[in-house]
Enzyme design. Structure first.
Site, PDB file in Angstrom:
ATOM      1  N   PRO A   2       0.826  -1.206   0.000  1.00 23.67           N
ATOM      2  CA  PRO A   2       0.000   0.000   0.000  1.00 23.67           C
ATOM      3  C   PRO A   2       0.863   1.261   0.000  1.00 23.67           C
ATOM      4  CG  PRO A   2      -0.695  -1.515   1.731  1.00 23.67           C
ATOM      5  CD  PRO A   2       0.600  -2.014   1.207  1.00 23.67           C
ATOM      6  N   MET A   3       0.496   2.196  -0.848  1.00 21.65           N
ATOM      7  CA  MET A   3       1.145   3.509  -0.906  1.00 21.65           C
ATOM      8  C   MET A   3       0.075   4.547  -0.602  1.00 21.65           C
ATOM      9  SD  MET A   3       3.682   5.595  -1.663  1.00 21.65           S
ATOM     10  CE  MET A   3       4.858   4.609  -2.553  1.00 21.65           C
TER      11      MET A   3
END
Length: 60
Positions: A2-3
């Site tokens: 996840p970013m």
């Protein structure tokens, strides 16, 4: 991995940024079942004169 991208007005303290990063990481791990080392966060400061809503700059 996840970013998370966070854009906010400048002026937050390093402690506020640390707390935000910690809370976002913990929440992401709970929701997605990932480990903290998988979460990346980018915090971008924006000057109020570079952000507008409803045709008006926030600096006005």
């Amino acid at each position: 991995m996840p970013m998370i991208n966070v854009q906010m007005f400048e002026g937050r303290t390093p402690e506020q940024r640390r707390k935000l990063a910690k809370e976002l990481t913990e929440g992401t791990c709970r929701a997605l079942g990932c480990t903290p080392d998988a979460v990346q966060i980018i915090i971008t400061d924006i000057k109020k004169e570079n952000w507008a809503e409803a045709g008006k700059l926030f600096s006005d």
